[in-house]
Design a protein around this motif. Structure first.
Motif, PDB file in Angstrom:
ATOM      1  N   MET A 188       0.626  -1.142   0.028  1.00  0.00           N
ATOM      2  CA  MET A 188       0.032  -0.091  -0.008  1.00  0.00           C
ATOM      3  C   MET A 188       0.850   1.223   0.004  1.00  0.00           C
ATOM      4  SD  MET A 188      -1.844  -0.447   3.720  1.00  0.00           S
ATOM      5  CE  MET A 188      -1.148  -1.313   5.150  1.00  0.00           C
ATOM      6  N   GLU A 189       2.088   1.015   0.318  1.00  0.00           N
ATOM      7  CA  GLU A 189       3.058   2.314   0.375  1.00  0.00           C
ATOM      8  C   GLU A 189       3.251   2.586  -1.146  1.00  0.00           C
ATOM      9  OE1 GLU A 189       3.438   3.363   3.325  1.00  0.00           O
ATOM     10  OE2 GLU A 189       3.179   1.340   4.219  1.00  0.00           O
ATOM     11  N   HIS A 190       3.022   1.925  -2.145  1.00  0.00           N
ATOM     12  CA  HIS A 190       2.909   2.356  -3.689  1.00  0.00           C
ATOM     13  C   HIS A 190       1.695   3.143  -3.943  1.00  0.00           C
ATOM     14  CE1 HIS A 190       5.947  -0.797  -5.139  1.00  0.00           C
ATOM     15  NE2 HIS A 190       5.887  -1.003  -3.793  1.00  0.00           N
ATOM     16  N   TRP A 191       0.850   3.238  -3.140  1.00  0.00           N
ATOM     17  CA  TRP A 191      -0.298   4.167  -3.345  1.00  0.00           C
ATOM     18  C   TRP A 191      -0.194   5.559  -2.770  1.00  0.00           C
ATOM     19  CZ3 TRP A 191      -4.209   2.618  -6.913  1.00  0.00           C
ATOM     20  CH2 TRP A 191      -4.277   1.163  -6.874  1.00  0.00           C
ATOM     21  N   THR A 192       0.876   5.844  -2.474  1.00  0.00           N
ATOM     22  CA  THR A 192       1.177   7.005  -1.750  1.00  0.00           C
ATOM     23  C   THR A 192       0.645   8.410  -2.415  1.00  0.00           C
ATOM     24  OG1 THR A 192       2.952   6.393  -0.371  1.00  0.00           O
ATOM     25  CG2 THR A 192       2.668   8.619  -0.260  1.00  0.00           C
ATOM     26  N   TRP A 193       1.171   8.526  -3.815  1.00  0.00           N
ATOM     27  CA  TRP A 193       0.566   9.952  -4.557  1.00  0.00           C
ATOM     28  C   TRP A 193      -1.062   9.806  -4.710  1.00  0.00           C
ATOM     29  CZ3 TRP A 193       3.843  13.227  -3.766  1.00  0.00           C
ATOM     30  CH2 TRP A 193       5.275  13.069  -4.283  1.00  0.00           C
ATOM     31  N   ILE A 194      -1.524   8.550  -4.870  1.00  0.00           N
ATOM     32  CA  ILE A 194      -2.960   8.667  -4.841  1.00  0.00           C
ATOM     33  C   ILE A 194      -3.584   9.127  -3.479  1.00  0.00           C
ATOM     34  CG2 ILE A 194      -4.930   7.078  -5.208  1.00  0.00           C
ATOM     35  CD1 ILE A 194      -3.635   6.227  -7.791  1.00  0.00           C
ATOM     36  N   SER A 195      -3.076   8.289  -2.618  1.00  0.00           N
ATOM     37  CA  SER A 195      -3.531   8.414  -1.001  1.00  0.00           C
ATOM     38  C   SER A 195      -3.593  10.005  -0.772  1.00  0.00           C
ATOM     39  CB  SER A 195      -2.889   7.610  -0.275  1.00  0.00           C
ATOM     40  OG  SER A 195      -3.397   7.704   1.083  1.00  0.00           O
ATOM     41  N   GLU A 196      -2.544  10.614  -0.946  1.00  0.00           N
ATOM     42  CA  GLU A 196      -2.296  11.948  -0.643  1.00  0.00           C
ATOM     43  C   GLU A 196      -3.267  13.094  -1.517  1.00  0.00           C
ATOM     44  OE1 GLU A 196       1.524  13.218  -0.679  1.00  0.00           O
ATOM     45  OE2 GLU A 196       1.985  12.146   0.983  1.00  0.00           O
ATOM     46  N   ALA A 197      -3.513  12.488  -2.762  1.00  0.00           N
ATOM     47  CA  ALA A 197      -4.422  13.210  -3.783  1.00  0.00           C
ATOM     48  C   ALA A 197      -5.825  13.320  -3.204  1.00  0.00           C
ATOM     49  CB  ALA A 197      -4.411  12.850  -5.239  1.00  0.00           C
ATOM     50  N   LEU A 198      -6.196  12.087  -2.558  1.00  0.00           N
ATOM     51  CA  LEU A 198      -7.907  11.948  -2.009  1.00  0.00           C
ATOM     52  C   LEU A 198      -8.071  12.191  -0.509  1.00  0.00           C
ATOM     53  CD1 LEU A 198      -8.310   8.429  -3.950  1.00  0.00           C
ATOM     54  CD2 LEU A 198      -9.127  10.855  -4.764  1.00  0.00           C
ATOM     55  N   ASP A 199      -6.914  12.473   0.084  1.00  0.00           N
ATOM     56  CA  ASP A 199      -6.818  12.602   1.577  1.00  0.00           C
ATOM     57  C   ASP A 199      -7.791  13.809   1.657  1.00  0.00           C
ATOM     58  OD1 ASP A 199      -6.232  12.130   4.040  1.00  0.00           O
ATOM     59  OD2 ASP A 199      -4.774  13.823   4.267  1.00  0.00           O
ATOM     60  N   GLY A 200      -8.663  13.518   2.601  1.00  0.00           N
ATOM     61  CA  GLY A 200      -9.742  14.565   3.127  1.00  0.00           C
ATOM     62  C   GLY A 200     -10.801  14.873   2.233  1.00  0.00           C
ATOM     63  N   LYS A 201     -10.715  13.981   0.979  1.00  0.00           N
ATOM     64  CA  LYS A 201     -11.971  14.189   0.000  1.00  0.00           C
ATOM     65  C   LYS A 201     -12.914  13.073  -0.370  1.00  0.00           C
ATOM     66  CE  LYS A 201      -8.712  17.241  -2.838  1.00  0.00           C
ATOM     67  NZ  LYS A 201      -7.906  17.570  -4.068  1.00  0.00           N
ATOM     68  N   GLU A 202     -12.127  11.815  -0.256  1.00  0.00           N
ATOM     69  CA  GLU A 202     -12.756  10.888  -0.285  1.00  0.00           C
ATOM     70  C   GLU A 202     -12.429   9.713   0.959  1.00  0.00           C
ATOM     71  OE1 GLU A 202     -14.976  10.530  -2.711  1.00  0.00           O
ATOM     72  OE2 GLU A 202     -14.243  11.747  -4.112  1.00  0.00           O
ATOM     73  N   SER A 203     -13.300   8.764   1.312  1.00  0.00           N
ATOM     74  CA  SER A 203     -13.185   7.695   2.190  1.00  0.00           C
ATOM     75  C   SER A 203     -12.461   6.623   1.625  1.00  0.00           C
ATOM     76  CB  SER A 203     -14.219   7.322   3.039  1.00  0.00           C
ATOM     77  OG  SER A 203     -15.051   8.493   3.779  1.00  0.00           O
ATOM     78  N   THR A 204     -11.191   6.051   2.054  1.00  0.00           N
ATOM     79  CA  THR A 204     -10.485   4.966   1.153  1.00  0.00           C
ATOM     80  C   THR A 204     -10.020   4.136   2.328  1.00  0.00           C
ATOM     81  OG1 THR A 204      -8.497   6.431   1.490  1.00  0.00           O
ATOM     82  CG2 THR A 204      -9.631   6.917  -0.291  1.00  0.00           C
ATOM     83  N   VAL A 205      -9.671   2.895   1.611  1.00  0.00           N
ATOM     84  CA  VAL A 205      -9.040   1.726   2.410  1.00  0.00           C
ATOM     85  C   VAL A 205      -8.051   1.373   1.497  1.00  0.00           C
ATOM     86  CG1 VAL A 205      -9.380  -0.682   3.049  1.00  0.00           C
ATOM     87  CG2 VAL A 205     -11.219   1.132   3.476  1.00  0.00           C
ATOM     88  N   PHE A 206      -6.762   1.125   2.145  1.00  0.00           N
ATOM     89  CA  PHE A 206      -5.716   0.490   1.401  1.00  0.00           C
ATOM     90  C   PHE A 206      -5.060  -0.601   2.328  1.00  0.00           C
ATOM     91  CE2 PHE A 206      -5.656   4.954   0.360  1.00  0.00           C
ATOM     92  CZ  PHE A 206      -5.439   5.097  -1.084  1.00  0.00           C
ATOM     93  N   TYR A 207      -4.659  -1.665   1.617  1.00  0.00           N
ATOM     94  CA  TYR A 207      -4.449  -2.726   2.275  1.00  0.00           C
ATOM     95  C   TYR A 207      -3.291  -3.596   1.884  1.00  0.00           C
ATOM     96  CZ  TYR A 207      -6.270  -6.670  -0.430  1.00  0.00           C
ATOM     97  OH  TYR A 207      -6.685  -7.668  -1.443  1.00  0.00           O
ATOM     98  N   ASP A 208      -2.737  -4.622   2.298  1.00  0.00           N
ATOM     99  CA  ASP A 208      -1.562  -5.374   1.884  1.00  0.00           C
ATOM    100  C   ASP A 208      -2.120  -6.724   1.889  1.00  0.00           C
ATOM    101  OD1 ASP A 208       0.384  -3.479   1.253  1.00  0.00           O
ATOM    102  OD2 ASP A 208       1.170  -3.771   3.366  1.00  0.00           O
ATOM    103  N   ARG A 209      -1.971  -7.584   0.832  1.00  0.00           N
ATOM    104  CA  ARG A 209      -2.193  -9.125   0.701  1.00  0.00           C
ATOM    105  C   ARG A 209      -1.235  -9.809   1.721  1.00  0.00           C
ATOM    106  NH1 ARG A 209      -2.752  -7.528  -4.611  1.00  0.00           N
ATOM    107  NH2 ARG A 209      -0.695  -8.530  -5.285  1.00  0.00           N
ATOM    108  N   GLY A 210      -1.719 -11.020   2.214  1.00  0.00           N
ATOM    109  CA  GLY A 210      -0.978 -11.786   2.917  1.00  0.00           C
ATOM    110  C   GLY A 210       0.611 -12.193   2.433  1.00  0.00           C
ATOM    111  N   GLY A 211       1.292 -11.713   3.628  1.00  0.00           N
ATOM    112  CA  GLY A 211       2.782 -11.777   3.311  1.00  0.00           C
ATOM    113  C   GLY A 211       3.420 -10.678   2.875  1.00  0.00           C
ATOM    114  N   TYR A 212       2.876  -9.590   2.805  1.00  0.00           N
ATOM    115  CA  TYR A 212       3.102  -8.044   2.099  1.00  0.00           C
ATOM    116  C   TYR A 212       3.108  -7.161   3.549  1.00  0.00           C
ATOM    117  CZ  TYR A 212       2.954  -9.401  -2.880  1.00  0.00           C
ATOM    118  OH  TYR A 212       2.925 -10.026  -3.799  1.00  0.00           O
ATOM    119  N   GLY A 213       4.312  -6.551   3.672  1.00  0.00           N
ATOM    120  CA  GLY A 213       4.204  -5.660   4.831  1.00  0.00           C
ATOM    121  C   GLY A 213       3.956  -6.236   6.016  1.00  0.00           C
ATOM    122  N   ARG A 214       2.961  -5.748   6.798  1.00  0.00           N
ATOM    123  CA  ARG A 214       2.263  -6.205   8.253  1.00  0.00           C
ATOM    124  C   ARG A 214       1.212  -7.393   7.976  1.00  0.00           C
ATOM    125  NH1 ARG A 214       1.457  -1.524  12.728  1.00  0.00           N
ATOM    126  NH2 ARG A 214       1.799  -3.325  13.894  1.00  0.00           N
TER     127      ARG A 214
END
Length: 326
Positions: free
Chosen positions: A79-105
């Motif tokens: 989900m770190e790869h979505w940073t630019w999109i996450s920041e562009a939508l921050d405060g404007k839309e409700s969003t959920v980002f996640y990591d599939r099993g084995g990635y990140g936490r």
């Protein structure tokens, strides 16, 4: 001790020390990956995987009537790869980002000792379905999938049915026959073994690393050099041929269905989509839409426009019938 005896002993000692140092650095790296940013939440899915995710809620008054946007990453992406999109939508839309099993936490496996289970296309899709049901509440959702994630969201949409208000496919793979698409190149078990032994430091810096925001660079680098990310990639490569996009999936996808791709992408199977033709963008290398800020921000605007269309449709339905679509 003669020179002939000392040299092999010295070389062996240096090699052993290097292996210990690499293993130590791998342990420290894994600890930082499991610490993450600290704002992650967790869900244990029906498959037994423990999924980490982030929820960002809009602060705008109109936000309560808008669908939730859930993002699905591509192959070996977090989900770190979505940073630019996450920041562009921050405060404007409700969003959920996640990591599939084995990635990140996120953990792959069941029980205290994370007993591995065979990965199947159904497992990958069911984890997303469980996450959507856990986070959406009474809201409908717009599913956004990047690259391999496009096939995953289309399959999840079929299971979630009326809960999905629309889908957005970013740089989706070429449309294939229903029997399956091309398989992602396999990750060698020997390579994964070398990563476990602490060879992550030897990997060259990925080409996309410098394009993403400087903040979070340490975490992204740790994830990239983490052996478990490559283990997850090896599992997913084995089932990737069954996670492609084919005409049957597209025909059953909820509308609006929006496609965003590079100008040079093979859009043959998507060109007949209605009511809108695919959005073609340039200014980035194919496969790097998320990593180039201007392109990612344009993609975020397209996602937001899709949400706006859905919200307008819901409002029109409410004003006409007095009943809200669920």
């Amino acid at each position: 001790m003669g020179t002939e005896t000392r040299l092999p002993a010295t070389a062996a000692g240096s090699t052993f020390a290097a292996v210990l140092l690499g293993a130590g650095r791998q342990i420290a790296r894994r600890r930082r990956v499991l610490t993450g940013r600290g704002d992650e939440k967790f869900l244990t899915t029906g498959s037994g995987n423990r999924i980490s995710f982030r929820v960002n809620t809009t602060t705008e008054p109109k936000g309560s009537d808008r669908p939730l946007i859930v993002f699905e990453s591509g192959f070996m992406a977090t989900m770190e790869h979505w940073t630019w999109i996450s920041e562009a939508l921050d405060g404007k839309e409700s969003t959920v980002f996640y990591d599939r099993g084995g990635y990140g936490r996120s953990r792959h496996g069941r029980g205290r000792y994370r007993t591995p289970r065979p990965l199947t296309p159904h497992t990958v899709v069911s984890d997303l379905v469980d996450l959507v049901r856990h986070t959406r509440g009474e809201r409908r959702v717009v599913l956004v999938g990047h690259a391999m994630g496009a096939g995953i969201v289309l399959r999840a949409a079929a299971e979630l049915e009326d809960a999905v208000a629309g889908t957005v496919l970013l740089e989706p793979p070429a449309v294939t026959a229903p029997s399956g698409g091309p398989r992602t190149p396999a990750v060698s078990p020997l390579f994964v073994g070398s990563m476990r032994a602490g060879c992550g430091d030897l990997l060259p810096r990925p080409s996309w690393a410098g394009a993403l925001p400087e903040h979070g660079a340490r975490l992204r680098d740790d994830q990239y050099r983490d052996a478990r990310l490559w283990e997850a990639g090896r599992r997913e490569a084995d089932v990737s041929a069954d996670l492609g996009v084919h005409e049957t999936l597209l025909a059953c996808a909820p509308t609006p269905l929006t496609v965003v791709a590079h100008r040079d992408a093979d859009l043959t199977g998507y060109s007949g989509l209605r009511p809108a033709a695919p959005h073609v963008l340039d200014g980035f290398r194919p496969g790097r839409l998320l990593h180039v800020r201007p392109a990612a921000e344009r993609a975020a605007a397209i996602v937001s426009a899709t949400v706006e269309r859905v919200a307008a449709t819901v409002s029109a339905t409410v004003s006409t019938t007095g009943e809200r679509v669920r």
